[in-house]
Scaffold this motif. Sequence first.
Motif, mmCIF file in Angstrom:
data_model
loop_
_atom_site.group_PDB
_atom_site.id
_atom_site.type_symbol
_atom_site.label_atom_id
_atom_site.label_comp_id
_atom_site.label_asym_id
_atom_site.label_seq_id
_atom_site.Cartn_x
_atom_site.Cartn_y
_atom_site.Cartn_z
ATOM 1 N N VAL A 8 45.961 36.834 27.374
ATOM 2 C CA VAL A 8 45.104 35.718 27.723
ATOM 3 C C VAL A 8 44.592 35.808 29.155
ATOM 4 O O VAL A 8 43.468 35.393 29.459
ATOM 5 N N GLU A 9 45.392 36.400 30.069
ATOM 6 C CA GLU A 9 44.948 36.502 31.467
ATOM 7 C C GLU A 9 43.830 37.510 31.652
ATOM 8 O O GLU A 9 43.215 37.591 32.715
ATOM 9 N N SER A 28 44.361 40.178 37.474
ATOM 10 C CA SER A 28 44.102 39.213 36.406
ATOM 11 C C SER A 28 44.141 37.810 36.975
ATOM 12 O O SER A 28 44.412 37.612 38.169
ATOM 13 N N THR A 29 43.888 36.822 36.136
ATOM 14 C CA THR A 29 43.908 35.434 36.591
ATOM 15 C C THR A 29 45.306 34.992 36.993
ATOM 16 O O THR A 29 45.471 33.991 37.685
ATOM 17 N N LYS A 30 46.323 35.709 36.580
ATOM 18 C CA LYS A 30 47.707 35.370 36.914
ATOM 19 C C LYS A 30 48.326 36.367 37.884
ATOM 20 O O LYS A 30 49.538 36.494 37.961
ATOM 21 N N GLY A 31 47.476 37.058 38.604
ATOM 22 C CA GLY A 31 47.999 38.020 39.563
ATOM 23 C C GLY A 31 47.955 39.443 39.030
ATOM 24 O O GLY A 31 47.305 39.738 38.017
ATOM 25 N N LEU A 32 48.666 40.333 39.688
ATOM 26 C CA LEU A 32 48.651 41.739 39.314
ATOM 27 C C LEU A 32 49.539 42.003 38.110
ATOM 28 O O LEU A 32 50.610 41.420 37.961
ATOM 29 N N ARG A 57 42.987 40.354 44.801
ATOM 30 C CA ARG A 57 41.926 40.473 43.800
ATOM 31 C C ARG A 57 41.411 41.901 43.647
ATOM 32 O O ARG A 57 40.789 42.223 42.642
ATOM 33 N N LYS A 58 41.645 42.750 44.650
ATOM 34 C CA LYS A 58 41.258 44.151 44.509
ATOM 35 C C LYS A 58 42.229 45.037 45.295
ATOM 36 O O LYS A 58 42.730 44.643 46.346
ATOM 37 N N ARG A 71 42.427 40.171 49.363
ATOM 38 C CA ARG A 71 42.912 38.936 48.757
ATOM 39 C C ARG A 71 41.754 38.014 48.368
ATOM 40 O O ARG A 71 40.608 38.227 48.754
ATOM 41 N N GLN A 72 42.105 36.971 47.623
ATOM 42 C CA GLN A 72 41.104 36.016 47.161
ATOM 43 C C GLN A 72 40.383 35.337 48.318
ATOM 44 O O GLN A 72 39.204 34.993 48.210
#
Length: 220
Positions: A8-9, A28-32, A57-58, A71-72
């Motif tokens: 789902v993430e 992912s939306t829930k982290g790495l 995020r990358k 980071r975000q």
Amino acid sequence: MSKTYADVEFHSPVLNLCRIQNRIVVTSTKGLRVYNAQHDRFVPAQTAYPWAESSIRKIFPMPDSTLFLLRQDGSVGWTQPHGRVSRDIPVKTNQWVEDFEKIVPLDTGYIALCRENGFALLPRTELNHLGDSAPLSIIRTVASIDDPVMSYTFQGISTLPHLSFAYTQSNLLISFCTPYYTQPVKYSYWLENSMKAWSPYMTIQQKEFSNLPPGSTSFI
């Protein structure tokens, strides 16, 4: 043969997928998440890498195993695959171009950070001194305006070699910079035998000198 992972993430756009020490890591939306081959699924990366913050995020792996972490919030850290805490790089967090962020090795001495207003060069030697006071400024180029072929480029050399120009090359353009990215750096300079006093502090990174007289001089 291909396979789709329907976690789902992963339903929202995945920002980054890379390989670290022969293991697949994805944001992912829930982290790495790191791929677990034994169970054929992605698991939280913190189980393998202590630095795997949920805000990343990358990831930009370097050939020497160094990892740069975007980071975000736009901040950047760096670490080694088994390092516990990443150190931050002093960069402005609002100058990334979304979806086009890049941190790449330029050569053995420099890392290039692709920013909204161009490239920032980070000397590898500065990685272990992050958080210290701003590093010393360096002269990047010395070029003859009259003869573009007479141009010298330097990379982090604190003491430059003696340069010679013909009398027909008396108009010079000198550029300089500082590997410091948090805020603009102001410079004051002085050219021996051509200036009576140091210049005011300004953010310009180059200076043109015209009709220089014969003889030796020093740029400071």
